[in-house]
Design a protein around this motif. Structure first.
Motif, PDB file in Angstrom:
ATOM      1  N   HIS A 143       3.825  -2.396  -9.415  1.00 22.38           N
ATOM      2  CA  HIS A 143       2.777  -1.215  -9.354  1.00 22.38           C
ATOM      3  C   HIS A 143       2.850   0.005  -8.581  1.00 22.38           C
ATOM      4  O   HIS A 143       2.953   0.907  -9.351  1.00 22.38           O
ATOM      5  CB  HIS A 143       1.191  -2.081  -8.991  1.00 22.38           C
ATOM      6  CG  HIS A 143       0.354  -1.232  -8.691  1.00 22.38           C
ATOM      7  ND1 HIS A 143      -0.873  -1.469  -7.732  1.00 22.38           N
ATOM      8  CD2 HIS A 143      -0.020   0.274  -8.940  1.00 22.38           C
ATOM      9  CE1 HIS A 143      -1.535  -0.320  -7.411  1.00 22.38           C
ATOM     10  NE2 HIS A 143      -1.272   0.783  -8.382  1.00 22.38           N
ATOM     11  N   LEU A 144       3.274  -0.317  -7.244  1.00 22.41           N
ATOM     12  CA  LEU A 144       3.329   0.886  -6.314  1.00 22.41           C
ATOM     13  C   LEU A 144       4.786   1.638  -6.669  1.00 22.41           C
ATOM     14  O   LEU A 144       4.881   2.588  -6.471  1.00 22.41           O
ATOM     15  CB  LEU A 144       3.077   0.380  -5.193  1.00 22.41           C
ATOM     16  CG  LEU A 144       1.725  -0.177  -4.732  1.00 22.41           C
ATOM     17  CD1 LEU A 144       1.757  -0.332  -3.220  1.00 22.41           C
ATOM     18  CD2 LEU A 144       0.497   0.990  -4.995  1.00 22.41           C
ATOM     19  N   TYR A 175       0.894  -1.186   0.008  1.00 20.90           N
ATOM     20  CA  TYR A 175       0.182  -0.027  -0.020  1.00 20.90           C
ATOM     21  C   TYR A 175       0.815   1.036   0.122  1.00 20.90           C
ATOM     22  O   TYR A 175       2.174   1.138   0.197  1.00 20.90           O
ATOM     23  CB  TYR A 175      -0.972  -0.027   1.132  1.00 20.90           C
ATOM     24  CG  TYR A 175      -0.157  -0.360   2.518  1.00 20.90           C
ATOM     25  CD1 TYR A 175       0.512   0.682   3.140  1.00 20.90           C
ATOM     26  CD2 TYR A 175      -0.076  -1.460   3.178  1.00 20.90           C
ATOM     27  CE1 TYR A 175       1.229   0.415   4.185  1.00 20.90           C
ATOM     28  CE2 TYR A 175       0.314  -1.808   4.087  1.00 20.90           C
ATOM     29  CZ  TYR A 175       1.420  -0.820   4.934  1.00 20.90           C
ATOM     30  OH  TYR A 175       1.924  -1.317   5.882  1.00 20.90           O
ATOM     31  N   ILE A 176       0.170   2.193  -0.213  1.00 19.57           N
ATOM     32  CA  ILE A 176       0.999   3.614   0.029  1.00 19.57           C
ATOM     33  C   ILE A 176       0.504   4.304   1.044  1.00 19.57           C
ATOM     34  O   ILE A 176      -0.714   4.447   1.250  1.00 19.57           O
ATOM     35  CB  ILE A 176       0.834   4.570  -1.359  1.00 19.57           C
ATOM     36  CG1 ILE A 176       1.559   4.045  -2.495  1.00 19.57           C
ATOM     37  CG2 ILE A 176       1.030   5.950  -0.987  1.00 19.57           C
ATOM     38  CD1 ILE A 176       1.692   4.684  -3.812  1.00 19.57           C
ATOM     39  N   SER A 177       1.270   4.715   2.240  1.00 23.34           N
ATOM     40  CA  SER A 177       0.639   5.216   3.372  1.00 23.34           C
ATOM     41  C   SER A 177       0.000   6.683   3.043  1.00 23.34           C
ATOM     42  O   SER A 177       1.052   7.515   3.094  1.00 23.34           O
ATOM     43  CB  SER A 177       1.606   5.537   4.623  1.00 23.34           C
ATOM     44  OG  SER A 177       2.066   3.977   4.872  1.00 23.34           O
ATOM     45  N   CYS A 178      -1.214   6.652   2.988  1.00 20.14           N
ATOM     46  CA  CYS A 178      -1.772   7.992   2.548  1.00 20.14           C
ATOM     47  C   CYS A 178      -3.027   8.217   3.453  1.00 20.14           C
ATOM     48  O   CYS A 178      -4.048   7.573   2.926  1.00 20.14           O
ATOM     49  CB  CYS A 178      -1.799   8.149   1.157  1.00 20.14           C
ATOM     50  SG  CYS A 178      -2.720   9.868   0.737  1.00 20.14           S
ATOM     51  N   LEU A 198       5.578   4.006  -9.476  1.00 22.45           N
ATOM     52  CA  LEU A 198       4.962   5.389  -9.367  1.00 22.45           C
ATOM     53  C   LEU A 198       5.578   6.396  -8.355  1.00 22.45           C
ATOM     54  O   LEU A 198       6.218   5.899  -7.469  1.00 22.45           O
ATOM     55  CB  LEU A 198       3.261   5.147  -8.703  1.00 22.45           C
ATOM     56  CG  LEU A 198       2.467   4.479  -9.699  1.00 22.45           C
ATOM     57  CD1 LEU A 198       1.186   4.150  -9.037  1.00 22.45           C
ATOM     58  CD2 LEU A 198       2.282   5.182 -11.052  1.00 22.45           C
ATOM     59  N   ALA A 246      -4.361  14.187   0.758  1.00 22.02           N
ATOM     60  CA  ALA A 246      -3.841  13.939  -0.575  1.00 22.02           C
ATOM     61  C   ALA A 246      -3.684  15.741  -1.025  1.00 22.02           C
ATOM     62  O   ALA A 246      -4.442  16.444  -0.937  1.00 22.02           O
ATOM     63  CB  ALA A 246      -4.576  13.411  -1.557  1.00 22.02           C
ATOM     64  N   ILE A 247      -2.552  15.575  -2.067  1.00 26.40           N
ATOM     65  CA  ILE A 247      -2.431  16.843  -2.766  1.00 26.40           C
ATOM     66  C   ILE A 247      -3.324  16.816  -4.252  1.00 26.40           C
ATOM     67  O   ILE A 247      -3.682  15.953  -4.627  1.00 26.40           O
ATOM     68  CB  ILE A 247      -1.200  17.137  -3.170  1.00 26.40           C
ATOM     69  CG1 ILE A 247      -0.398  15.999  -3.865  1.00 26.40           C
ATOM     70  CG2 ILE A 247      -0.269  17.778  -1.911  1.00 26.40           C
ATOM     71  CD1 ILE A 247       1.122  16.072  -4.123  1.00 26.40           C
ATOM     72  N   ILE A 289       1.574  15.920  -9.211  1.00 23.63           N
ATOM     73  CA  ILE A 289       2.759  14.923  -9.806  1.00 23.63           C
ATOM     74  C   ILE A 289       2.522  14.282 -11.033  1.00 23.63           C
ATOM     75  O   ILE A 289       1.440  13.414 -11.193  1.00 23.63           O
ATOM     76  CB  ILE A 289       2.898  13.811  -8.526  1.00 23.63           C
ATOM     77  CG1 ILE A 289       3.081  14.478  -7.174  1.00 23.63           C
ATOM     78  CG2 ILE A 289       3.996  12.938  -9.042  1.00 23.63           C
ATOM     79  CD1 ILE A 289       2.809  13.399  -6.274  1.00 23.63           C
ATOM     80  N   PRO A 290       3.145  14.796 -12.111  1.00 20.82           N
ATOM     81  CA  PRO A 290       2.869  14.180 -13.321  1.00 20.82           C
ATOM     82  C   PRO A 290       3.157  12.771 -13.487  1.00 20.82           C
ATOM     83  O   PRO A 290       4.464  12.607 -12.689  1.00 20.82           O
ATOM     84  CB  PRO A 290       3.507  15.147 -14.354  1.00 20.82           C
ATOM     85  CG  PRO A 290       4.248  16.161 -13.406  1.00 20.82           C
ATOM     86  CD  PRO A 290       3.907  16.060 -12.040  1.00 20.82           C
ATOM     87  N   VAL A 291       2.800  11.922 -13.934  1.00 18.09           N
ATOM     88  CA  VAL A 291       3.347  10.386 -14.189  1.00 18.09           C
ATOM     89  C   VAL A 291       3.404  10.147 -15.701  1.00 18.09           C
ATOM     90  O   VAL A 291       2.456  10.275 -16.398  1.00 18.09           O
ATOM     91  CB  VAL A 291       2.267   9.371 -13.447  1.00 18.09           C
ATOM     92  CG1 VAL A 291       2.911   7.942 -13.647  1.00 18.09           C
ATOM     93  CG2 VAL A 291       2.298   9.825 -12.142  1.00 18.09           C
ATOM     94  N   GLN A 348       4.472   8.330  -6.365  1.00 13.65           N
ATOM     95  CA  GLN A 348       3.756   8.445  -5.247  1.00 13.65           C
ATOM     96  C   GLN A 348       4.373   7.348  -4.253  1.00 13.65           C
ATOM     97  O   GLN A 348       4.024   7.245  -3.066  1.00 13.65           O
ATOM     98  CB  GLN A 348       2.174   8.071  -5.148  1.00 13.65           C
ATOM     99  CG  GLN A 348       1.571   9.186  -6.115  1.00 13.65           C
ATOM    100  CD  GLN A 348       1.357   8.748  -7.439  1.00 13.65           C
ATOM    101  OE1 GLN A 348       2.205   8.299  -8.210  1.00 13.65           O
ATOM    102  NE2 GLN A 348       0.081   8.447  -8.010  1.00 13.65           N
ATOM    103  N   ALA A 355      -4.376  16.011  -7.556  1.00 14.09           N
ATOM    104  CA  ALA A 355      -4.051  14.805  -8.524  1.00 14.09           C
ATOM    105  C   ALA A 355      -3.043  15.106  -9.616  1.00 14.09           C
ATOM    106  O   ALA A 355      -2.331  14.283  -9.977  1.00 14.09           O
ATOM    107  CB  ALA A 355      -5.275  14.193  -9.049  1.00 14.09           C
TER     108      ALA A 355
END
Lengths: 250, 637
Positions: free
Chosen positions: A184-185, A129-132, A188, A137-138, A143-145, A190, A140
């Motif tokens: 996956h995580l 997971y991403i701890s958020c 990115l 959240a900022i 942060i360009p991906v 993030q 969307a």
């Protein structure tokens, strides 16, 4: 068409099981494999016998709940297809079809074709997971991906957690499942702050659950209904090794 | 029954903020003293469980699957709406609000829908932060596409697997809180009843689907996030296990049921091919961005589709609705498909289907672009039908998909039972008589991430923890009811399988309370359903025992509840003598065959109160007030 089924029957986790033979008659090719089993179960119920227990839910190839080893292949003969989306048009009249549950130390059989895959949830708990926290959240688009990164991340995220990779692996390894989530995580932006801890802790959790290690057979990718690539295992090996030289690994 | 929607006063745009500023808080040090039960682990349940646990509450979360990641939110394909206005196409909170209210045919609450539009942007932020790999443009910014019922591109998506990615985001947040010890997850556990203590929801009774144990859990509040009841039709796009048991049991314990007849029939599903079919598969609405829907102009035209020349094709949606074309809302698209099939112009072996054709889009954009946009959907179609949609038009037909109706809730998402909250598809609140595409994901996550975590505090602040355990008489009584019911199902030992009853029930509801309804048919259904229910309880055959995995027993319990629910669906449809959204009464149509609403008499939420097994439920109305928009005849022409 008529087919003969050899189905693994096992009353409970601590009982021994064995194959039982059933005739599936009047099967039409537009039936799904599970609908074929439904008709067999209807006839068993009519005869007062216990129907065959098998996990299934969405029946559209996305929930990951179904999973049978069909003629020795997890999810059966059609590539990139879950058991629920396998159709009887891929079989012939007179065929004998062997149906088994996933076989792995870490996936104990609960009844007939149902196995316990809760180990997968525990691997995710170790860092998948991403701890958020909700609300923190900022915007969307801040942060360009890059599109190729987003696409690649999505290629990994498409994993449905069915466990076919484990069932297919001679070592009973869950590396494809674990790597799909880490890939996956970690790809990115993030996911970067926790990337090394994620890689190490999830792999440790995988081993603690009794899954084997990866020795590059590639059977997992071949069996994966979402065609998740073993490239992600290579990526995760790099992440894992990199962790021990990284300043932000604990 | 007192129904107070508790809509905050003030201008529409300020209601939610004013409300947030005025409701009570539970201090961080006290939150851990509360326990909350959440039933269901889809977008609503998982996001609520994770968010409430992050706040500090202790959570018990339940799902019937082997993992919370299996919940059927995972199957949502097309996307999620939000008012980011990244494409600069003049979108706004007001426009999303207005499209949703209008799409719902003016049968939803203004304040709820406005709040939904307000928080929609936060959802995208939250999901991106969690690592949901939404589609991107080459510059790295988020991509958007358009969906039915809107003239802007406000839909965010992750290939054709948006629901999967959003659910995995929520699931991962949930797993994080399980690892933190704040959530206790109960998988393969089915809620079979609700427990009230002194009129307040204080717990649930469950059956362990592995051991058969009937067990009680107590809490300070109960949240139902158990999804919709579309499986009442037997054939639907829902997962096989989706059921109405939790909300129906809560209804029987006193929770009001709202708008049960508002059930959405999705226009683009793969048609039924045979009598053994167990489920219907959706083809995402996003396909209508590029696919053109048509049938032959001639009834009974059996030519293969590619042999039918252009001037003999009827692109009926483009012809009848030039402004929205193939992107009309779902109810309109479904009804039109039914109409052309009723005229004998349907396609495929059964005549129940229409073409969804990508020929022109492939010629215009190239196969590669279409493959990139819809590749996984095309593959899925080919796997199921054995036909290649790049070469032959898809065949589609409407199928049961979503239920706008559900348990009645107030603005705080609390039902009329104090302490019982209902979120996501399980409640009735935001979509009126028809839901727009890409709005279910939005609502599930809005409820779970941003609404409930705030509103539940207001209730809990006034109801301090009292140390209640699941040992009291109230729990024993309900446990006994549940155990008796299980015993009864196992003891009937009749001659018909559970599935055979479910199929028969589904056919009744589909024929008489499906895409179009009329008085005579509904009255007929209201005689057929009780008769079938009686037969069920006398002749169903449920093999096996309770103390094992027994899938027939699980199904039997669910079908028993559907049998009861089907009746109030029909009663509700019979009483609503107008057409609105997905509720199309043949007697009430405009000369062009569009739904004819009757705002004078029916601008209300119909609310049903349970009154016992053999008596008709009591009918209540919650009148809808439109202060900020003026209901008009919906026009997509």
């Amino acid at each position: 068409m008529n087919v003969t089924l050899k189905v693994w029957r096992q009353k409970g986790p601590n009982q021994s099981g064995g194959f039982a033979e059933y005739k599936a008659e009047g099967i039409i090719e537009d039936m799904s494999f599970l609908e074929m089993l439904d008709t067999v179960n209807e006839s068993l119920i009519a005869k007062g016998e216990t129907p065959i227990a098998f996990d299934n839910d969405c029946r559209e190839g996305i929930c990951g709940m179904c999973g049978l080893v069909i003629n020795g292949i997890p999810h059966g003969p059609s590539k990139g297809t879950t058991t629920c989306e396998l159709y009887m048009r891929h079989f012939k009249d007179g065929d004998t079809i062997v149906i088994e549950p996933w076989r792995s130390v870490a996936f104990p059989v609960m009844k007939d074709l149902i196995v316990d895959r809760s180990a997968f949830d525990r691997i995710i708990q170790a860092g998948g997971y991403i701890s958020c926290k909700t609300g923190s959240a900022i915007d969307a688009n801040t942060i360009p991906v890059p599109k190729p990164i987003a696409d690649r991340s999505m290629d990994a995220a498409t994993c449905i957690g069915c466990g076919a990779c484990v069932a297919a692996c001679p070592n009973g390894s869950a590396m494809l499942f674990t790597s799909a989530k880490i890939g996956h995580l970690n790809l990115l932006p993030q996911g970067k702050p926790e990337r090394f801890n994620r890689a190490v802790h999830m792999i440790e959790a995988m081993e603690a659950e009794g899954f084997g290690g990866c020795t590059n057979h590639g059977e997992c990718e071949a069996a994966c209904p979402k065609s998740v690539s073993i490239d992600f295992i290579a990526l995760v090996n790099r992440e894992y090794m990199g962790a021990f030289c990284a300043a932000d690994f604990e | 029954m007192k129904l107070d929607a508790k809509i905050p006063p003030g201008p529409l745009a300020e209601k939610w903020d004013n409300h947030l500023n005025s409701i009570k808080l539970v201090s961080p040090a006290n939150k851990r003293k509360y326990r909350i039960i959440i039933v269901g682990s889809g977008l609503g349940g998982a996001s609520a469980a994770a968010s409430l646990a992050e706040l500090g509450y202790d959570i018990d979360c339940f799902c019937y699957q082997d993992s919370p990641r299996r919940a059927h939110s995972i199957a949502a394909q097309g996307g999620i709406n939000a008012t980011k206005n990244y494409p600069n196409d003049n979108d706004s909170i007001w426009r999303l609000f207005y499209d949703t209210i209008k799409g719902g045919d003016y049968r939803a609450r203004e304040a709820n829908v406005y709040r939904l539009a307000q928080v929609s942007s936060n959802i995208i932020d939250q999901c991106v932060a969690q690592g949901v790999p939404f589609a991107r443009e080459y510059g790295g910014q988020l991509a958007n596409r358009s969906f039915g019922g809107a003239q802007v591109s406000r839909t965010f998506y992750a290939r054709g697997q948006t629901g999967q990615q959003l659910l995995l985001g929520a699931y991962q947040a949930l797993q994080r809180m399980i690892a933190a010890g704040k959530v206790t997850m109960h998988t393969r556990t089915e809620m079979l009843d609700l427990v009230l203590v002194d009129g307040r929801a204080r717990g649930i009774v469950t059956r362990d689907m592995v051991t058969g144990d009937i067990q009680s859990y107590a809490a300070d509040a109960v949240v139902l996030a158990t999804g919709g009841y579309g499986n009442v039709f037997f054939l639907s796009t829902n997962a096989k296990g989706c059921n109405t048991t939790a909300i129906w049991r809560a209804h029987k314990r006193g929770a009001a049921f709202a708008n049960p007849c508002f059930t959405q029939i999705h226009p683009t599903c793969i048609p039924v091919s045979n009598e053994y079919q167990s489920k219907l598969t959706l083809m995402s609405e996003s396909l209508r961005n590029d696919g053109r829907i048509w049938v032959s102009k001639k009834p009974g035209d059996k030519r293969p589709p590619n042999d039918i020349p252009e001037d003999e094709r009827d692109y009926y949606l483009e012809r009848r609705y030039p402004a929205f074309g193939n992107l009309v809302p779902r109810d309109v698209a479904s009804r039109n498909a039914k109409m052309v099939c009723d005229e004998g112009r349907g396609v495929g072996a059964t005549g129940l289907g229409v073409y969804l054709d990508f020929r022109d889009a492939i010629n215009r954009l190239g196969k590669k672009v279409i493959e990139e946009r819809y590749g996984n959907l095309f593959e899925m179609y080919e796997r199921i039908t054995g036909e290649n949609p790049y070469e032959v038009p898809m065949r589609i037909y409407p199928a049961s998909h979503y239920t706008m109706g559900g348990l009645w809730v107030d603005y705080n998402l609390m039902s009329n039972i104090p302490g019982l909250y209902v979120i996501g598809e399980a409640n009735f609140s935001d979509h009126g008589a028809n839901r727009l595409g890409a709005s279910a994901l939005m609502q599930g996550l809005a409820d779970g991430y941003f609404v409930l975590p705030n509103t539940i505090g207001d209730f809990l602040a006034e109801h301090r923890p009292d140390g209640l355990t699941a040992d009291g008489n109230e729990f024993r009584t309900v446990e006994n009811d549940v155990a008796d019911n299980v015993k009864k199902l196992l003891s009937i030992n009749g001659s018909r399988s559970v599935d055979s009853f479910h199929k028969e029930l589904g056919k009744i509801v589909w024929d008489y309370c499906g895409m179009s309804r009329n008085k005579e048919g509904l009255q007929k259904a209201l005689t057929l359903i009780p008769a079938l229910r009686e037969e069920f309880w006398n002749d169903v055959k449920v093999p096996g025992d309770n103390e094992e995995i027994n899938q027939s027993l699980e199904k039997a319990g669910r079908v028993a509840e559907f049998m009861e629910l089907a009746e109030i669906m029909c009663l509700d449809a019979l009483g609503r003598e107008e057409s609105c959204g997905a509720h199309y009464r043949e007697e009430y149509q405009t000369p062009e065959g569009e739904a004819l609403r009757n705002d004078e008499e029916f601008s209300y939420v119909s609310v049903w109160e349970y009154s016992g097994e053999f008596s008709k439920p009591i009918f209540h109305k919650e009148h809808l007030q439109f202060e900020f928009v003026t209901p008009t005849q919906r026009s997509y022409k």
